[in-house]
Design an enzyme around this catalytic site. Structure first.
Site, PDB file in Angstrom:
ATOM      1  N   SER A 202       0.753  -1.251   0.138  1.00 32.43           N
ATOM      2  CA  SER A 202       0.087   0.023  -0.108  1.00 32.43           C
ATOM      3  C   SER A 202       0.899   1.185  -0.123  1.00 32.43           C
ATOM      4  O   SER A 202       1.617   1.408  -0.809  1.00 32.43           O
ATOM      5  CB  SER A 202      -0.847  -0.038   1.306  1.00 32.43           C
ATOM      6  OG  SER A 202      -2.084   0.858   1.051  1.00 32.43           O
TER       7      SER A 202
ATOM      8  N   ASP B 220     -10.362  -5.351  -3.491  1.00 32.11           N
ATOM      9  CA  ASP B 220      -9.569  -4.333  -2.438  1.00 32.11           C
ATOM     10  C   ASP B 220     -10.320  -3.242  -2.465  1.00 32.11           C
ATOM     11  O   ASP B 220     -10.427  -2.513  -3.439  1.00 32.11           O
ATOM     12  CB  ASP B 220      -8.197  -4.251  -2.958  1.00 32.11           C
ATOM     13  CG  ASP B 220      -7.361  -3.231  -2.083  1.00 32.11           C
ATOM     14  OD1 ASP B 220      -7.886  -2.176  -1.484  1.00 32.11           O
ATOM     15  OD2 ASP B 220      -6.324  -3.393  -2.023  1.00 32.11           O
TER      16      ASP B 220
ATOM     17  N   HIS C  41      -7.134  -5.907   0.674  1.00 30.57           N
ATOM     18  CA  HIS C  41      -5.998  -5.256   0.913  1.00 30.57           C
ATOM     19  C   HIS C  41      -5.363  -5.745   2.143  1.00 30.57           C
ATOM     20  O   HIS C  41      -4.442  -5.252   2.670  1.00 30.57           O
ATOM     21  CB  HIS C  41      -6.675  -3.633   1.298  1.00 30.57           C
ATOM     22  CG  HIS C  41      -5.507  -2.607   1.153  1.00 30.57           C
ATOM     23  ND1 HIS C  41      -5.130  -2.475  -0.151  1.00 30.57           N
ATOM     24  CD2 HIS C  41      -4.814  -1.891   2.046  1.00 30.57           C
ATOM     25  CE1 HIS C  41      -4.087  -1.451  -0.136  1.00 30.57           C
ATOM     26  NE2 HIS C  41      -4.164  -1.137   1.380  1.00 30.57           N
TER      27      HIS C  41
END
Lengths: 292, 292
Positions: free
Chosen positions: B155, B233, B270
């Protein structure tokens, strides 16, 4: 019997081609408090009901620690085994002293049914884990083969896995394993505190019903147990775990190393860094029996 | 240059036959605040200095998330690769608004060097990760082959890994990979907020120095990049990640799928449940270059 409570799914995460789902329901075993658990479902469940391995976590943990840090899911996915991760105690009971310390009360249910009236309404993790969760999950139609169950755990949860397995008259579980278990709780401070708190007759009652070293002395039938611990485990050194006592009782009862295997690992400690290292060994151990 | 600060080892855990060590030191890059990091040392380090893979974590994380939940250590142990887990921001700077939200300030350093004077004393994670940590570790005699480094992250940390790799004129890192990276931060809310906060000239400055999609357009030499993301996600769906923009820029710059590989995974999200699933792929990808 009252109608079984509905399961509310709080989250779902795809992982290793399977699913890690978090659920909530109103638990009658825990005095009608909300209880949460995680359940890993392997991809094989799309074809058939799968065996269930229950993982009991240690002091201060929740249903998340084993799921997030245990390193069990890759092997469970490959073997086609579901893993149930219960919580470690009721939450929000408001019982006396339940939040005074980290080794009693919240996060420290010790996988027993309390007989001390101050705790007996809520602190019934034994029934919660062995009876209530399977009933609620079966009623929800989850894809489990309920004739194929095994159980394992860490520390307090290793104590839970061993005692539940050894005390089970219904032979609900085919095998048990433990990382760094509290193996002889009637002879260590954690166990004495738990038994004196939760049980009307204190350590004597604990010794009779909830002490793995005591329980194995009474067994004579075939059993399947694996225990791993680390020699640098601070709680092992403090004599909270006492795996040698369990091993001696097992050998005295006539069990050899193919029935009760206890391994020590040089330099490893009590943490999930230790558990994750030997995680796949434990899943493979249980697969021998779950898939037999 | 001032003398390098001493490393204080806060803990050590044996894992996968190696060691996970947590260290603390006074970081001049972060304005003389205490900084912590984890370092996994594989058992091969007993024989020789080993390559180093740096893992940059995402928003709200610390040096612990990747070490505990990433599932990298088993493969790193087998491959003989060390993994460095830095923190994600300075801690305790007291800079304006640094604790107002989870996507800016504490836990959200964005792996850049701040030029806004309100943040430039402390928010220099770029220097911290790429220069200071290697210097401090080398001075401490840790068993790393400093000519063999690669970098990856998740991320915000995927953004960090890609931008650090692509902007590096010294070719400090041999390869880069990312899980669910913020791939085009000058075009998403997280990136705009970070750039407008940390950088004197805001998004324009960020676009020039800290945007992977912009940076790859300027490269022509051989590069080695792997990106994985999940189609379920939530941040991908909110267009915080924009991996398609990065992929298009890479292909427009002439890179094929053996130079820049971007994989999408149906149903994954995620979380670390996603990362752990593909963790060993990333370690193996970097091993190709680290051990070449």
């Amino acid at each position: 019997m009252a109608a079984l409570p509905a399961l509310e799914r709080l989250s779902t995460n795809k992982t290793f081609e399977g699913e890690l789902n978090k659920y909530k329901f109103k638990s009658s075993a825990l005095g009608d408090l909300d209880a949460q658990f995680n359940l890993f479902i392997p991809p094989a469940a799309a074809q058939r009901n799968v065996p269930l391995l229950t993982y009991l976590a240690g002091l201060t943990c929740t249903e998340d620690n084993g799921a997030q840090k245990g390193n069990f899911l890759k092997t469970a996915s490959a073997e086609g085994i579901a893993i149930l991760f219960p919580d470690t105690s009721p939450r929000g009971a408001g019982a006396p002293h339940e939040t005074d310390s980290w080794d009693f009360g919240v996060g420290a249910g010790f996988y027993l049914n309390a007989t001390n009236p101050e705790y007996s309404k809520n602190y019934n993790m034994l029934t919660h884990v062995t009876t209530e969760l399977p009933q609620v999950m079966e009623a929800a139609g989850l894809p489990i083969d309920w004739s194929r169950q095994s159980i394992f755990g860490h520390s307090m949860g290793g104590h839970g896995a061993l005692t539940i397995y050894l005390a089970s008259e219904t032979k609900q579980y085919r095998s048990a394993s433990a990382f760094s278990p509290i193996s002889n709780p009637s002879k260590c401070p954690w166990g004495e505190k738990a038994f004196n708190g939760y049980l009307k007759n204190g350590v004597e009652e604990g010794k009779q019903f909830y002490d793995a070293t005591e329980l194995i002395s009474k067994r004579t039938d075939p059993i399947h147990i694996l225990i791993d611990y680390g020699t640098s485990d601070a709680f092992y050194k403090q004599e909270q775990l006492l795996p040698e006592n369990f091993l001696k009782a097992a050998r005295d009862a006539g069990y050899d190393e193919f029935q009760v295997r206890v391994r020590h690992h040089e330099g490893y400690d009590h943490s999930y860094y230790f558990i994750s290292t030997f995680a796949s060994d434990h899943v493979h151990f249980h697969a021998n029996f779950l898939k037999a």
